[in-house]
Design a protein around this motif. Sequence first.
Motif, PDB file in Angstrom:
ATOM      1  N   MET A  90       0.837  -1.210   0.000  1.00 60.30           N
ATOM      2  CA  MET A  90       0.000   0.000   0.000  1.00 60.30           C
ATOM      3  C   MET A  90       0.864   1.249   0.000  1.00 60.30           C
ATOM      4  O   MET A  90       0.508   2.272  -0.580  1.00 60.30           O
ATOM      5  N   LEU A 103      -9.476  11.818   4.173  1.00 61.95           N
ATOM      6  CA  LEU A 103      -9.627  11.018   5.393  1.00 61.95           C
ATOM      7  C   LEU A 103     -10.526  11.743   6.382  1.00 61.95           C
ATOM      8  O   LEU A 103     -10.566  12.981   6.402  1.00 61.95           O
ATOM      9  N   ASP A 118      -8.957   9.825  11.721  1.00 60.00           N
ATOM     10  CA  ASP A 118      -8.017   8.942  11.025  1.00 60.00           C
ATOM     11  C   ASP A 118      -6.804   9.722  10.550  1.00 60.00           C
ATOM     12  O   ASP A 118      -5.672   9.241  10.591  1.00 60.00           O
ATOM     13  N   ALA A 135      -4.430  10.319  13.412  1.00 59.28           N
ATOM     14  CA  ALA A 135      -3.779   9.064  13.796  1.00 59.28           C
ATOM     15  C   ALA A 135      -2.784   8.632  12.724  1.00 59.28           C
ATOM     16  O   ALA A 135      -1.691   8.137  13.030  1.00 59.28           O
ATOM     17  N   PHE A 136      -3.171   8.836  11.472  1.00 59.73           N
ATOM     18  CA  PHE A 136      -2.299   8.460  10.358  1.00 59.73           C
ATOM     19  C   PHE A 136      -0.979   9.207  10.441  1.00 59.73           C
ATOM     20  O   PHE A 136       0.104   8.604  10.365  1.00 59.73           O
ATOM     21  N   LEU A 179       2.794   0.882  17.573  1.00 60.00           N
ATOM     22  CA  LEU A 179       1.713   1.876  17.634  1.00 60.00           C
ATOM     23  C   LEU A 179       0.680   1.444  18.666  1.00 60.00           C
ATOM     24  O   LEU A 179       0.486   0.252  18.897  1.00 60.00           O
ATOM     25  N   ASP A 197      -4.397   3.917  16.991  1.00 63.88           N
ATOM     26  CA  ASP A 197      -3.627   4.525  15.909  1.00 63.88           C
ATOM     27  C   ASP A 197      -3.331   3.517  14.819  1.00 63.88           C
ATOM     28  O   ASP A 197      -3.363   3.830  13.628  1.00 63.88           O
ATOM     29  N   ALA A 205      -6.400   3.013  12.642  1.00 66.13           N
ATOM     30  CA  ALA A 205      -6.630   4.201  11.813  1.00 66.13           C
ATOM     31  C   ALA A 205      -5.550   4.310  10.737  1.00 66.13           C
ATOM     32  O   ALA A 205      -5.827   4.678   9.586  1.00 66.13           O
ATOM     33  N   PHE A 206      -4.316   3.965  11.108  1.00 72.12           N
ATOM     34  CA  PHE A 206      -3.202   4.033  10.160  1.00 72.12           C
ATOM     35  C   PHE A 206      -3.457   3.118   8.969  1.00 72.12           C
ATOM     36  O   PHE A 206      -3.349   3.541   7.809  1.00 72.12           O
ATOM     37  N   LEU A 207      -3.826   1.874   9.256  1.00 75.08           N
ATOM     38  CA  LEU A 207      -4.063   0.916   8.171  1.00 75.08           C
ATOM     39  C   LEU A 207      -5.278   1.316   7.341  1.00 75.08           C
ATOM     40  O   LEU A 207      -5.283   1.176   6.114  1.00 75.08           O
ATOM     41  N   ARG A 208      -6.301   1.834   8.016  1.00 74.24           N
ATOM     42  CA  ARG A 208      -7.503   2.256   7.291  1.00 74.24           C
ATOM     43  C   ARG A 208      -7.159   3.424   6.360  1.00 74.24           C
ATOM     44  O   ARG A 208      -7.534   3.441   5.184  1.00 74.24           O
ATOM     45  N   ALA A 209      -6.425   4.393   6.880  1.00 71.09           N
ATOM     46  CA  ALA A 209      -6.041   5.564   6.074  1.00 71.09           C
ATOM     47  C   ALA A 209      -5.151   5.150   4.907  1.00 71.09           C
ATOM     48  O   ALA A 209      -5.321   5.620   3.772  1.00 71.09           O
ATOM     49  N   LEU A 210      -4.218   4.240   5.193  1.00 75.19           N
ATOM     50  CA  LEU A 210      -3.306   3.778   4.148  1.00 75.19           C
ATOM     51  C   LEU A 210      -4.085   3.079   3.043  1.00 75.19           C
ATOM     52  O   LEU A 210      -3.805   3.273   1.849  1.00 75.19           O
ATOM     53  N   ALA A 211      -5.066   2.284   3.423  1.00 77.46           N
ATOM     54  CA  ALA A 211      -5.887   1.586   2.428  1.00 77.46           C
ATOM     55  C   ALA A 211      -6.650   2.600   1.582  1.00 77.46           C
ATOM     56  O   ALA A 211      -6.724   2.469   0.353  1.00 77.46           O
ATOM     57  N   THR A 212      -7.202   3.603   2.243  1.00 76.29           N
ATOM     58  CA  THR A 212      -7.952   4.638   1.514  1.00 76.29           C
ATOM     59  C   THR A 212      -7.061   5.363   0.517  1.00 76.29           C
ATOM     60  O   THR A 212      -7.391   5.479  -0.668  1.00 76.29           O
ATOM     61  N   LEU A 213      -5.910   5.827   0.990  1.00 73.63           N
ATOM     62  CA  LEU A 213      -5.044   6.658   0.145  1.00 73.63           C
ATOM     63  C   LEU A 213      -4.408   5.848  -0.980  1.00 73.63           C
ATOM     64  O   LEU A 213      -4.308   6.328  -2.121  1.00 73.63           O
ATOM     65  N   SER A 214      -3.995   4.626  -0.683  1.00 71.85           N
ATOM     66  CA  SER A 214      -3.318   3.831  -1.713  1.00 71.85           C
ATOM     67  C   SER A 214      -4.288   3.372  -2.791  1.00 71.85           C
ATOM     68  O   SER A 214      -3.880   3.025  -3.897  1.00 71.85           O
TER      69      SER A 214
END
Lengths: 135, 135
Positions: A1, A110, A114, A117-118, B110, B114, B117-126
């Motif tokens: 990702m 976002l 999020d 936190a990101f 982490l 966090d 939220a980090f993984l969720r944000a990363l999934a969204t952005l990528s």
Amino acid sequence: MIAPLQRALIAAEQPVLRAHGLSMWGYVVLSALDGQPVRTQTALAEFIGADKSRIIGVLDELENAGLLDRTRDPADRRARFVAMTDEGRRKHRAVQADIQRNEERVLARLDPADREAFLRALATLSALPPTDITG
Amino acid sequence: MIAPLQRALIAAEQPVLRAHGLSMWGYVVLSALDGQPVRTQTALAEFIGADKSRIIGVLDELENAGLLDRTRDPADRRARFVAMTDEGRRKHRAVQADIQRNEERVLARLDPADREAFLRALATLSALPPTDITG
DNA sequence: TATTGTTATACTCTATAACTATA
DNA sequence: TATAGTTATAGAGTATAACAATA
């Protein structure tokens, strides 16, 4: 990702950097010098994860553009003290502002919690010594 | 922040991949084929952000290792249907498990909220189309 | 002898442009 | 004429090794 995200972010930075007449490594070097200057080029190179020989052309360009100064350390004439000039600081701030403006736009995708936190997580992980990640 | 993190993660993957006799691109290709196979190599290349000519050597290696099959599409004999073999699936799962084990260890730095939220944000952005990031 | 900065060389990656076979 | 896959070539980026100056 992370890989496709970084690729897209780099692609987004490219036209901004070109508009300011800076290379990617040039921007990285200026960012590394922001705040504190550095006593040796070797330390600077290591800090940004590059080989000492790789940044020489970059330093030459930045120096010719008047964005940084290289002065010999009187105590050890081998070493060259590297520091941004006032113009370098201005240039760096201008480029950084342009880049962050775009990053803000992306981060707006976002939801606020999020997003916080990101960035916090990213700061934590990117600050880890590489050996903590490689194991 | 993303650049050094990615560099460290890639460095961490390297010995794992070597132990499994896989190249970085080999792993990327297998990951892309996980789930659904693909009708043309060009589509596969585009999906992973590479040039079609760049993945040919990779596909050759993976095919020779028995990890994927290339079969001509009877309906259009120019195209080559690319799909993982059972052994390819096994190999991919094994490598992925090893890599994710290390990533778990890193993410443990982490705090849980966090991390989520980090993984969720990363999934969204990528998952954003690159043009949404470049603007 | 070791270290800093530099230059020269070689190597790896990647992109571009031809080429073939099919359509 | 156009497209899928392939190969060949050239270019960029990078790492390695040798070098001069200083310690």
